[in-house]
Write an enzyme that holds these catalytic residues in place. Structure first.
Site, mmCIF file in Angstrom:
data_model
loop_
_atom_site.group_PDB
_atom_site.id
_atom_site.type_symbol
_atom_site.label_atom_id
_atom_site.label_comp_id
_atom_site.label_asym_id
_atom_site.label_seq_id
_atom_site.Cartn_x
_atom_site.Cartn_y
_atom_site.Cartn_z
ATOM 1 N N LYS A 187 -3.857 -1.494 4.371
ATOM 2 C CA LYS A 187 -3.989 -0.685 3.151
ATOM 3 C C LYS A 187 -5.462 -0.499 2.746
ATOM 4 O O LYS A 187 -6.348 -1.062 3.374
ATOM 5 C CB LYS A 187 -3.165 -1.324 2.026
ATOM 6 C CG LYS A 187 -1.669 -1.441 2.383
ATOM 7 C CD LYS A 187 -0.957 -0.103 2.326
ATOM 8 C CE LYS A 187 0.326 0.006 3.121
ATOM 9 N NZ LYS A 187 1.420 -0.869 2.796
HETATM 10 C C1 LIG Z 1 2.959 -1.139 2.690
HETATM 11 C C2 LIG Z 1 4.000 -0.489 1.871
HETATM 12 C C3 LIG Z 1 4.906 -1.212 1.090
HETATM 13 C C4 LIG Z 1 5.028 -2.695 1.154
HETATM 14 O O1 LIG Z 1 3.843 -3.342 0.916
HETATM 15 P P1 LIG Z 1 3.753 -4.905 1.224
HETATM 16 O O2 LIG Z 1 2.535 -5.330 0.456
HETATM 17 O O3 LIG Z 1 3.592 -5.050 2.701
HETATM 18 O O4 LIG Z 1 4.983 -5.546 0.716
HETATM 19 C C5 LIG Z 1 5.769 -0.529 0.260
HETATM 20 N N1 LIG Z 1 5.774 0.818 0.224
HETATM 21 C C6 LIG Z 1 4.942 1.545 0.977
HETATM 22 C C7 LIG Z 1 4.986 3.038 0.875
HETATM 23 C C8 LIG Z 1 4.044 0.918 1.840
HETATM 24 O O5 LIG Z 1 3.236 1.644 2.613
#
Ligand SMILES: *Cc1c(COP(=O)(O)O)cnc(C)c1O
Length: 387
Positions: A187
């Protein structure tokens, strides 16, 4: 061909962050504590949110937001099929029923008119996802939410630093509203794993802060600190979703670098646009609406598989042969076995998402990519798709 493998994403952790993690490890306090509080404060200031609650993933943040707003059995929650499974999974885990509204195959975001069509007397919440960091049409969505008295939970996992009509994603839009960010390693910023819930609702914030730690009236930091009291009460049966100080140490440092990271993402996207824009067989993601800021978490062209004569999976395999990683964000959620079986969704139900699901690919995009890395990607894509 490249000598070393280029992943589609890679975190960039500074020596300062490593030193602050070591500081936490040496201090004797490694779980939720002062570093987590500091991260929450600086994060809230950055996005302009009155309450920011650190959790151990965005998945946890989505789950807690739904619980805090009282979503449960008998309720319907409208979201997009073009998202990571966690968006739907957390709805299912509260006992509520996920309902899908199709996307616009150009913006890849949920269509407000489709949200309106999906509303029933049981609808309680809407979870839009800002796909790749491109803000959804929040004006239209907020109007629908207000008109129908619904809860708004933004899955902002891609959207840290993005803004919609001058408002950063994460600043509150009404009383019954939360936005959830992810710090997974791919991210815009990371802390290993982690998430943040931003809300302007004091009641929801209090509930989330209690639910993330067993439902206890006070966190461990308050109980074990020199001035703390040893008593606590259980207010609700809670979960174990708190963020560690070890994670927050990385997160705080990453946040100070977010703008620089996002600028570099933007630069790389500009190169891709310039070098791949003319290529037949590839449709690049469009720029955001006028006045909006895109956070470019991922860069996701659609392959014109009919013109190219090979599949997206073939494209990914050929990139891999050239030592370049790609990723698939996402397979349309309604086509996964569990959802198909339980909600009777099938191919044909959400044609916008299906079109995208068959053609989308994520090219490498991360701040530490060099211009040389970007050139390697451009050359490989041109070679595969034909000049
Ligand atoms: C990465 C992601 C999540 C989950 O995030 P985590 O921190 O890994 O639990 C949820 N929704 C979207 C759209 C994502 O890209």
């Amino acid at each position: 061909m490249r000598e070393t493998f280029l992943p589609f994403a890679r975190p960039d952790i500074s020596e300062d962050a490593i030193a602050d993690v070591a500081d936490s490890l040496r201090s004797g306090w490694i779980t939720t504590g002062p570093k987590t509080q500091k991260f929450e404060k600086s994060f809230g200031e950055y996005v302009g949110s009155p309450y920011s609650l650190a959790v151990n993933s965005a998945t946890a943040g989505l789950h807690l937001s739904l619980l805090a707003f009282g979503i449960g059995p008998g309720d319907e929650v409208i979201t997009t099929p073009m998202t990571f499974a966690a968006t739907l999974n957390t709805v299912v885990l509260t006992g509520a029923t996920p309902v899908l509204a199709d996307i616009d195959p150009v913006t890849l975001n949920i269509r407000p008119d489709m949200i309106e069509r999906a509303i029933t007397s049981r609808t309680r919440a809407v979870i839009p996802v800002h796909f790749a960091g491109r803000p959804c049409d929040m004006q239209a969505i907020e109007e629908i939410v207000q008109k129908n008295d619904l809860v708004l939970i933004e899955d902002a996992a891609h959207a840290l630093g993005a803004s919609c009509r001058g408002k950063l994603i994460g600043s509150p839009a009404g009383e019954r509203h939360a936005a959830v960010f992810s710090f997974h390693p791919t991210k815009n910023i990371t802390c290993g794993e982690g998430g943040m819930v931003c809300t302007g609702c004091e009641e929801a914030a209090e509930k989330i802060s209690v639910l993330r730690q067993h439902g206890m009236s006070k966190g461990a930091w308050n109980r074990y600190a020199a001035t703390g009291t040893p008593h606590y009460d259980i207010l609700f049966p809670g979960l174990k979703y708190n963020m560690l100080d070890i994670q927050a140490a990385i997160g705080s440092d990453q946040l100070t670098r977010l703008d620089t990271f996002n600028e570099r993402r933007r630069e790389i996207v500009d190169i891709y646009r310039k070098e791949l824009g003319e290529l037949k067989g590839l449709r690049l993601p469009p720029e955001p609406d006028e006045g909006d800021v895109h956070s470019w978490h991922i860069f996701t062209p659609l392959l014109d598989i009919d013109l190219l004569g090979f599949s997206r999976d073939d494209f990914m395999a050929r990139m891999r042969e050239m030592n370049i990683g790609t990723a698939l964000h996402y397979q349309a959620a309604h086509l996964f076995s569990y959802f198909g079986q339980n909600y009777r969704w099938k191919r044909g139900d959400f044609p916008g998402a299906e079109h995208v699901s068959d053609r989308i690919v994520s090219l490498p995009l991360f701040p530490a990519m060099t211009d040389g890395d970007v050139t390697d990607v451009v050359e490989a894509v041109r070679q595969i798709c034909g000049r």
